[in-house]
Design a protein around this motif. Structure first.
Motif, mmCIF file in Angstrom:
data_model
loop_
_atom_site.group_PDB
_atom_site.id
_atom_site.type_symbol
_atom_site.label_atom_id
_atom_site.label_comp_id
_atom_site.label_asym_id
_atom_site.label_seq_id
_atom_site.Cartn_x
_atom_site.Cartn_y
_atom_site.Cartn_z
ATOM 1 N N TRP A 1 -11.656 0.084 -0.286
ATOM 2 C CA TRP A 1 -10.198 0.123 -0.366
ATOM 3 C C TRP A 1 -9.729 1.406 -1.042
ATOM 4 O O TRP A 1 -10.425 1.984 -1.877
ATOM 5 N N ALA B 1 1.612 0.298 4.400
ATOM 6 C CA ALA B 1 0.959 -0.578 5.367
ATOM 7 C C ALA B 1 1.857 -1.784 5.556
ATOM 8 O O ALA B 1 2.388 -2.332 4.588
ATOM 9 N N SER B 2 2.073 -2.199 6.816
ATOM 10 C CA SER B 2 3.033 -3.257 7.086
ATOM 11 C C SER B 2 2.613 -4.062 8.304
ATOM 12 O O SER B 2 1.984 -3.546 9.227
ATOM 13 N N THR B 3 3.012 -5.333 8.275
ATOM 14 C CA THR B 3 2.800 -6.205 9.433
ATOM 15 C C THR B 3 4.068 -6.351 10.257
ATOM 16 O O THR B 3 4.167 -7.232 11.110
ATOM 17 N N ASN C 1 -6.913 -3.825 11.865
ATOM 18 C CA ASN C 1 -6.088 -3.584 10.687
ATOM 19 C C ASN C 1 -6.335 -2.174 10.150
ATOM 20 O O ASN C 1 -7.481 -1.759 9.954
ATOM 21 N N ASP C 2 -5.244 -1.436 9.897
ATOM 22 C CA ASP C 2 -5.297 -0.079 9.343
ATOM 23 C C ASP C 2 -4.377 -0.039 8.132
ATOM 24 O O ASP C 2 -3.199 -0.409 8.229
ATOM 25 N N TYR C 3 -4.875 0.437 6.979
ATOM 26 C CA TYR C 3 -4.132 0.288 5.733
ATOM 27 C C TYR C 3 -4.627 1.290 4.689
ATOM 28 O O TYR C 3 -5.458 2.156 4.989
ATOM 29 N N CYS C 4 -4.118 1.180 3.463
ATOM 30 C CA CYS C 4 -4.451 2.081 2.354
ATOM 31 C C CYS C 4 -4.289 3.552 2.735
ATOM 32 O O CYS C 4 -5.186 4.367 2.525
ATOM 33 N N ILE D 1 -0.244 1.348 9.638
ATOM 34 C CA ILE D 1 0.320 2.349 8.743
ATOM 35 C C ILE D 1 1.657 2.816 9.311
ATOM 36 O O ILE D 1 1.779 3.116 10.505
ATOM 37 N N ASN E 1 -3.369 4.484 13.876
ATOM 38 C CA ASN E 1 -3.430 3.031 13.982
ATOM 39 C C ASN E 1 -4.256 2.604 15.186
ATOM 40 O O ASN E 1 -4.474 3.372 16.132
ATOM 41 N N LEU F 1 -2.188 -5.250 10.794
ATOM 42 C CA LEU F 1 -1.663 -4.385 9.748
ATOM 43 C C LEU F 1 -1.732 -2.930 10.215
ATOM 44 O O LEU F 1 -2.798 -2.449 10.610
ATOM 45 N N CYS G 1 0.819 -1.227 0.000
ATOM 46 C CA CYS G 1 0.000 0.000 0.000
ATOM 47 C C CYS G 1 0.846 1.268 0.000
ATOM 48 O O CYS G 1 0.556 2.207 0.743
#
Length: 302
Positions: free
Chosen positions: A157, A68-70, A105-108, A80, A101, A78, A55
């Motif tokens: 998304w 976005a990373s684990t 899960n937090d992303y995009c 930011i 965060n 996930l 992302c």
């Protein structure tokens, strides 16, 4: 939390220019270079890790890289992360913590003009909704959920915002509300509509539109790519014109999956995620560049 009177959305118009094409070249740009791993930029810290990194998108003011990373050190699942631009690459990403965060899960992430950050979170909806938050001198404000209609019980998304030729702020995003992922647009945060010239019976997801609204990239698994999800592009002469038939970007695609392409503010750098061989983890961030016509090769300066 829901937006009251559009809250943060009314603070500024216009947004980061994100997304550019290659096969259907826009005016004043060369073709894209062959994509390289973001780790190969000189002066880099560690934008990629053994965890999943994807992302990617660039800040319109600073060229900082949002991903976005684990990777370890997040609030849960996930998160930011932000990798500061150092003039020739990106330093090691840091986690901005709450309220960007959460344990969900937090992303995009999508940094936009007006010091706004749009992002997707599962903190209130298990499939993920789109939020916007204001970046302040001392950190981040309170996230606000975009209105119902834009958000739904399905998956939303990759928000992307730009100002059209009539001065409206337009939001592009993808959603599974009609079954598979399709691309939608909302003008001034009103009821969204599908974009028929971009959608197919296949997955058409994670759109990113240039700052002038005349170029778009997205990932799709429609026939004609190299395998998995590939990045495709389309252009148009004005924001009131339909998009041309999308085409795949040969220089950035591979037999592995590519997703979520995003462009620097000046349109000369493209970042995206890929799981091709040689990555540090499940997916890494990759970069391609291009030059503006009659200006020679791209020099990475901001």
């Amino acid at each position: 939390m829901k937006i009251s009177g559009f809250g943060i959305l009314g603070l500024a118009t216009g947004a980061m220019g994100i997304g550019w094409a290659t096969t259907a070249l826009p005016a004043n740009f060369s073709e894209w270079s062959t994509a390289i791993n973001a780790e190969d930029f000189s002066g880099n810290g560690a934008p990629n890790s053994p965890a999943g990194d994807g992302c990617p998108i660039l800040d319109p003011y600073t060229n900082d890289l949002y991903i976005a990373s684990t990777r370890p050190g997040g609030l849960g699942g996930l998160d930011i992360w932000i990798a500061p631009w150092n003039g020739s690459g990106w330093d090691e990403p840091y986690n901005p913590g709450a309220p960007v965060n959460s344990e969900a899960n937090d992303y995009c992430p999508t940094p936009a003009r007006g010091n706004r950050l749009f992002f997707v979170s599962r903190r209130e909806e298990p499939n993920g909704d789109i939020y916007v938050i204001k970046r302040l001198p001392t950190g981040f404000g309170t996230p606000e959920r975009l209105p119902d209609g834009i958000n739904s019980d399905a998956q939303e998304w990759s928000p992307s915002v730009f100002e059209d030729d009539d001065g409206n702020e337009v939001l592009y995003f993808s959603s599974t509300r009609s079954g598979g992922q399709d691309i939608y647009e909302s003008v001034n945060y009103g009821a969204p509509s599908a974009v028929p010239s971009l959608n197919t019976e296949y997955s058409d997801a994670r759109p990113n539109v240039s700052k002038d609204g005349r170029e778009i990239v997205f990932d799709t698994d429609r026939p004609g790519g190299l395998g998995g999800g590939d990045i495709w592009s389309s252009t148009r002469p004005s924001t009131n014109s339909p998009w041309t038939a999308p085409t795949p970007i040969a220089q950035v695609n591979s037999p592995a999956g590519e997703s979520r392409a995003a462009l620097s503010w000046d349109g000369t750098m493209l970042v995206f995620g890929s799981g091709r061989p040689g990555v540090d983890g499940p997916t890494d961030i990759f970069v391609a560049t291009r030059s503006k016509a009659n200006r020679g090769p791209k020099t990475i300066e901001f």
